[in-house]
Design a protein around this motif. Structure first.
Motif, PDB file in Angstrom:
ATOM      1  N   ARG A  48      24.681 -27.726 -14.341  1.00  0.00           N
ATOM      2  CA  ARG A  48      24.135 -28.457 -15.494  1.00  0.00           C
ATOM      3  C   ARG A  48      24.444 -29.940 -15.322  1.00  0.00           C
ATOM      4  NH1 ARG A  48      24.517 -26.814 -21.900  1.00  0.00           N
ATOM      5  NH2 ARG A  48      23.974 -28.840 -22.763  1.00  0.00           N
ATOM      6  N   PHE A  49      23.421 -30.798 -15.524  1.00  0.00           N
ATOM      7  CA  PHE A  49      23.576 -32.223 -15.275  1.00  0.00           C
ATOM      8  C   PHE A  49      23.030 -33.049 -16.441  1.00  0.00           C
ATOM      9  CE2 PHE A  49      23.301 -30.050 -11.253  1.00  0.00           C
ATOM     10  CZ  PHE A  49      24.328 -30.632 -10.508  1.00  0.00           C
ATOM     11  N   PRO A  50      23.647 -34.217 -16.685  1.00  0.00           N
ATOM     12  CA  PRO A  50      23.095 -35.135 -17.691  1.00  0.00           C
ATOM     13  C   PRO A  50      21.675 -35.549 -17.307  1.00  0.00           C
ATOM     14  CG  PRO A  50      25.313 -35.789 -17.047  1.00  0.00           C
ATOM     15  CD  PRO A  50      24.889 -34.723 -16.083  1.00  0.00           C
ATOM     16  N   ARG A  80      18.652 -33.717 -23.214  1.00  0.00           N
ATOM     17  CA  ARG A  80      19.634 -34.681 -22.749  1.00  0.00           C
ATOM     18  C   ARG A  80      20.424 -34.146 -21.559  1.00  0.00           C
ATOM     19  NH1 ARG A  80      16.597 -36.986 -24.956  1.00  0.00           N
ATOM     20  NH2 ARG A  80      16.708 -38.377 -26.772  1.00  0.00           N
ATOM     21  N   SER A  81      20.125 -32.919 -21.181  1.00  0.00           N
ATOM     22  CA  SER A  81      20.728 -32.344 -19.975  1.00  0.00           C
ATOM     23  C   SER A  81      19.778 -31.296 -19.430  1.00  0.00           C
ATOM     24  CB  SER A  81      22.098 -31.723 -20.269  1.00  0.00           C
ATOM     25  OG  SER A  81      21.979 -30.640 -21.178  1.00  0.00           O
ATOM     26  N   CYS A  82      19.970 -30.917 -18.176  1.00  0.00           N
ATOM     27  CA  CYS A  82      19.113 -29.893 -17.600  1.00  0.00           C
ATOM     28  C   CYS A  82      19.862 -29.105 -16.539  1.00  0.00           C
ATOM     29  CB  CYS A  82      17.823 -30.485 -17.026  1.00  0.00           C
ATOM     30  SG  CYS A  82      17.981 -31.220 -15.410  1.00  0.00           S
TER      31      CYS A  82
END
Length: 224
Positions: A48-50, A80-82
């Motif tokens: 999970r990343f910003p 806001r993240s993916c």
């Protein structure tokens, strides 16, 4: 593992089998999944990343990974993240497909189609894992892979580096943009602040040259 009816039908869809030739090809598809079971070594990784979303594209992580894509900008507008994911079936599937192709092209094509279905199912498994980690008020968007819509295939390399795919699952990308092993998939899923439409639609895709659209069908159509 015995394939489900849906997996068999998905394999036939990859093979573009018409209704009239379905029963005969179902047996070939079953044989393809059996062959796959003896050579596939499924591996998967995700993180999970910003996410920063602009009008013309997105930026991941610390902002150094950028993709100019209006499709992703629209899809991730409430995010806001993916999640970045990568899956592979291992190099033996590629070797077995090439070997079968020397003697029976139909068997090779069936194995290739079944491998595509299995790779997609690994992505589905990751989605299930991700859903278990979501906090209250978080929702998943559709899954989107490089090569679809206006997302360039070259973006695949950035995704592989983000999840350290070479070290963790042995998945790399050549200078010409081909993933090795070939039967591999990368994808993104947004983490949205509102419930999202998760049924695929041509309205979400800018790929005007799509072969399915030209024939009046859909790439997400489950019918054979």
């Amino acid at each position: 593992m015995e394939p489900t009816r849906r997996q068999l039908e998905e394999a036939l869809r990859y093979l573009r089998v018409p209704v009239g030739g379905r029963e005969e090809m179902l047996e070939l598809a079953r044989a393809g999944f059996a062959e796959l079971g003896s050579c596939a070594k499924p591996r998967k990784v995700w993180g999970r990343f910003p996410l920063t979303v602009g009008e013309r594209g997105i930026a991941l992580g610390d902002g150094s990974v950028i993709c100019v894509s209006r499709d992703l900008s629209r899809l991730f507008k409430n995010c806001r993240s993916c999640i970045v994911m990568a899956v592979t079936l291992g190099p033996e599937v590629d070797r077995r497909t090439q070997l079968l192709g020397r003697g029976s092209m139909s068997r090779a094509l069936c194995l290739d189609a079944c491998a595509s279905v299995r790779a997609d199912s690994l992505c589905d498994e990751i989605e299930d894992e991700v859903e278990e980690t979501l906090r209250e008020g978080e929702y998943l968007t559709l899954r989107f892979s490089p090569g679809y819509g206006d997302v360039p295939m070259e973006f695949t390399g950035d995704l592989l580096r983000l999840v350290d795919a070479e070290r963790r699952i042995g998945l790399t990308m050549t200078r010409k943009g081909m993933m090795i092993p070939i039967k591999s998939v990368t994808a993104l899923i947004g983490i949205s602040s509102v419930p999202e439409q998760r049924r695929r639609s041509c309205d979400d895709c800018s790929f005007a040259a799509c072969q399915y659209r030209r024939k009046g069908g859909f790439c997400h159509d489950e019918r054979i």
